[in-house]
Design a protein around this motif. Sequence first.
Motif, PDB file in Angstrom:
ATOM      1  N   THR A  81     -96.120  -3.001  57.885  1.00  0.00           N
ATOM      2  CA  THR A  81     -94.700  -2.659  58.063  1.00  0.00           C
ATOM      3  C   THR A  81     -94.027  -3.577  57.104  1.00  0.00           C
ATOM      4  O   THR A  81     -92.550  -3.645  57.120  1.00  0.00           O
ATOM      5  CB  THR A  81     -94.284  -2.786  59.473  1.00  0.00           C
ATOM      6  N   SER A  82     -94.609  -4.279  56.201  1.00  0.00           N
ATOM      7  CA  SER A  82     -93.883  -5.384  55.540  1.00  0.00           C
ATOM      8  C   SER A  82     -93.245  -5.065  54.207  1.00  0.00           C
ATOM      9  O   SER A  82     -92.608  -5.714  53.504  1.00  0.00           O
ATOM     10  CB  SER A  82     -94.921  -6.770  55.613  1.00  0.00           C
ATOM     11  N   ARG A  83     -94.090  -4.110  53.588  1.00  0.00           N
ATOM     12  CA  ARG A  83     -94.003  -3.727  52.254  1.00  0.00           C
ATOM     13  C   ARG A  83     -93.667  -2.379  51.880  1.00  0.00           C
ATOM     14  O   ARG A  83     -94.290  -1.416  52.718  1.00  0.00           O
ATOM     15  CB  ARG A  83     -95.002  -4.374  51.199  1.00  0.00           C
ATOM     16  N   PRO A  84     -92.936  -1.989  51.005  1.00  0.00           N
ATOM     17  CA  PRO A  84     -92.699  -0.672  50.529  1.00  0.00           C
ATOM     18  C   PRO A  84     -93.789   0.250  49.945  1.00  0.00           C
ATOM     19  O   PRO A  84     -94.572  -0.728  49.337  1.00  0.00           O
ATOM     20  CB  PRO A  84     -91.562  -0.530  49.767  1.00  0.00           C
ATOM     21  N   LEU A  90     -91.324   4.343  50.563  1.00  0.00           N
ATOM     22  CA  LEU A  90     -91.095   4.354  52.118  1.00  0.00           C
ATOM     23  C   LEU A  90     -91.585   2.972  52.599  1.00  0.00           C
ATOM     24  O   LEU A  90     -92.307   2.355  52.207  1.00  0.00           O
ATOM     25  CB  LEU A  90     -91.897   5.621  52.697  1.00  0.00           C
ATOM     26  N   ILE A  91     -90.910   2.714  53.802  1.00  0.00           N
ATOM     27  CA  ILE A  91     -91.365   1.596  54.846  1.00  0.00           C
ATOM     28  C   ILE A  91     -91.743   2.053  55.998  1.00  0.00           C
ATOM     29  O   ILE A  91     -90.981   2.771  56.594  1.00  0.00           O
ATOM     30  CB  ILE A  91     -90.498   0.530  54.460  1.00  0.00           C
ATOM     31  N   GLN A  92     -92.856   1.592  56.652  1.00  0.00           N
ATOM     32  CA  GLN A  92     -93.261   2.075  57.811  1.00  0.00           C
ATOM     33  C   GLN A  92     -92.683   1.069  59.155  1.00  0.00           C
ATOM     34  O   GLN A  92     -92.299  -0.117  58.761  1.00  0.00           O
ATOM     35  CB  GLN A  92     -94.929   1.844  57.968  1.00  0.00           C
ATOM     36  N   ASP A 111     -90.346  13.261  62.531  1.00  0.00           N
ATOM     37  CA  ASP A 111     -90.561  11.795  63.362  1.00  0.00           C
ATOM     38  C   ASP A 111     -90.220  10.802  62.146  1.00  0.00           C
ATOM     39  O   ASP A 111     -90.166   9.529  62.511  1.00  0.00           O
ATOM     40  CB  ASP A 111     -91.863  11.504  63.645  1.00  0.00           C
ATOM     41  N   ASP A 112     -89.645  11.039  60.907  1.00  0.00           N
ATOM     42  CA  ASP A 112     -89.249   9.997  60.101  1.00  0.00           C
ATOM     43  C   ASP A 112     -87.619   9.877  60.108  1.00  0.00           C
ATOM     44  O   ASP A 112     -87.118  10.709  60.535  1.00  0.00           O
ATOM     45  CB  ASP A 112     -89.722  10.411  58.840  1.00  0.00           C
ATOM     46  N   LEU A 113     -87.059   8.823  59.243  1.00  0.00           N
ATOM     47  CA  LEU A 113     -85.728   8.582  59.034  1.00  0.00           C
ATOM     48  C   LEU A 113     -85.271   8.356  57.785  1.00  0.00           C
ATOM     49  O   LEU A 113     -86.000   7.795  57.040  1.00  0.00           O
ATOM     50  CB  LEU A 113     -85.229   7.399  60.038  1.00  0.00           C
ATOM     51  N   LEU A 130     -86.234   4.883  50.469  1.00  0.00           N
ATOM     52  CA  LEU A 130     -85.495   6.011  50.858  1.00  0.00           C
ATOM     53  C   LEU A 130     -85.973   6.364  52.179  1.00  0.00           C
ATOM     54  O   LEU A 130     -84.988   7.394  52.753  1.00  0.00           O
ATOM     55  CB  LEU A 130     -85.846   7.205  49.716  1.00  0.00           C
ATOM     56  N   LEU A 131     -87.097   6.152  52.753  1.00  0.00           N
ATOM     57  CA  LEU A 131     -87.513   6.520  53.936  1.00  0.00           C
ATOM     58  C   LEU A 131     -88.113   5.620  55.041  1.00  0.00           C
ATOM     59  O   LEU A 131     -88.759   4.510  54.353  1.00  0.00           O
ATOM     60  CB  LEU A 131     -88.380   7.771  53.628  1.00  0.00           C
ATOM     61  N   HIS A 132     -87.759   5.639  56.210  1.00  0.00           N
ATOM     62  CA  HIS A 132     -88.342   4.985  57.135  1.00  0.00           C
ATOM     63  C   HIS A 132     -89.435   5.658  57.980  1.00  0.00           C
ATOM     64  O   HIS A 132     -88.874   6.814  58.495  1.00  0.00           O
ATOM     65  CB  HIS A 132     -87.536   4.468  58.301  1.00  0.00           C
TER      66      HIS A 132
END
Lengths: 145, 233
Positions: B138-141, B118-120, B90-92, B193-195
């Motif tokens: 969702t604003s900060r890594p 990662l950032i959500q 489910d991630d990118l 590196l990841l969403h």
Amino acid sequence: MGQRYRVDTENIMHETIDGEVVIVNLETGTYYAFDGAGEFIWDRISGAGASLEQIIDAACAHYRGLPQDISAGVTRFFNALQKEQMLVAADDEADTAPATESTAADLASGAAFELPRLNIYTDMEALLLADPIHEVESDGWPNLK
Amino acid sequence: MSAPLISVIIPTYNCAHYLGDAIESAFSQDYPRLEIIVVDDGSTDDTATLLATFGERLRKTHQSNGGIGSARNTGLTLASGEFIAYLDADDLYVPGKLTRQMACFDADPELECVQGQLIQFVSPELDADFAATLAVDTSRPLAAPMASTTLIKRQALERVGPWSTELTVGTDLDWYARVQEKLVKCLMLDEVLLHRRVHRTNTNLVHAADKNERLHVIKAMLDRRRAQQRDTQ
């Protein structure tokens, strides 16, 4: 009777496993472990909550040792728990119940009092903060990350 | 000399609605030598149909449901890469993730594992009212030493040992604890590196026993470390 405190269950996960209390602070990613008298103190707080004075009284009844030594050791440990933001004042409606009633554990055990030590670990902080503890579903592990 | 092969292992279970995006984010990487392996861990949704649309580009296998650790382990048995990466279904990946990580290995040959931030993001299909109730930043890594940001040398991965097949929410914690215990040389990049997708989340659905699994993982880790200390004294 002094102010009663209980565990901040919103931010603190804890469980006693094989006689050792293991705690994670979800706000900071720090984790903790302790046993012995530390477990005894934690047991008093993690139920309905207790005041420092109540815990000292229970520890003096439970352990063998000079009351002033027990009092000083319990106080220092209690303060360390507070400093690590594990406790909140037990002052709302639900927290007005009397402190944990005496149990077998409160009775004299004959065990000598040994200074409890709060072991503090920060080596898994990043993972615990990034781990979506509040974000899991019940159906399917892709969501249970 | 050709670039080393990276195997990207994507375990999945009933995640067909997000899996395609995850796979595309892996295929979109600009690194020249990739194999992408999807381990379908007994899905009962449209996963098989979705995987078929990728044809031969994708290596895929199906197994009966064994959990994410089991699926990651299966992926490794199929992987040919000298380097191993993971991606949750489910991630990118962000564009250029793997190239960025491989540059770190080029710069430091002793390095064994590279991870990053990662950032959500809130999955776009969620209705706005529900999304507004999510307590997710969702604003900060976030520094994320977990599977989906990891690129690791195969040798180091084998030294760490297999992913636990007993755990659910504690899987990554257990694995990362063993990465540390095995003294794997790691680097945490400051870059995203990841969403990570946030979707249909509900704290009330979490069983206390699952949440506390992390505490049991920590207890086992402490016991191992104390035993190791005793042995070395």
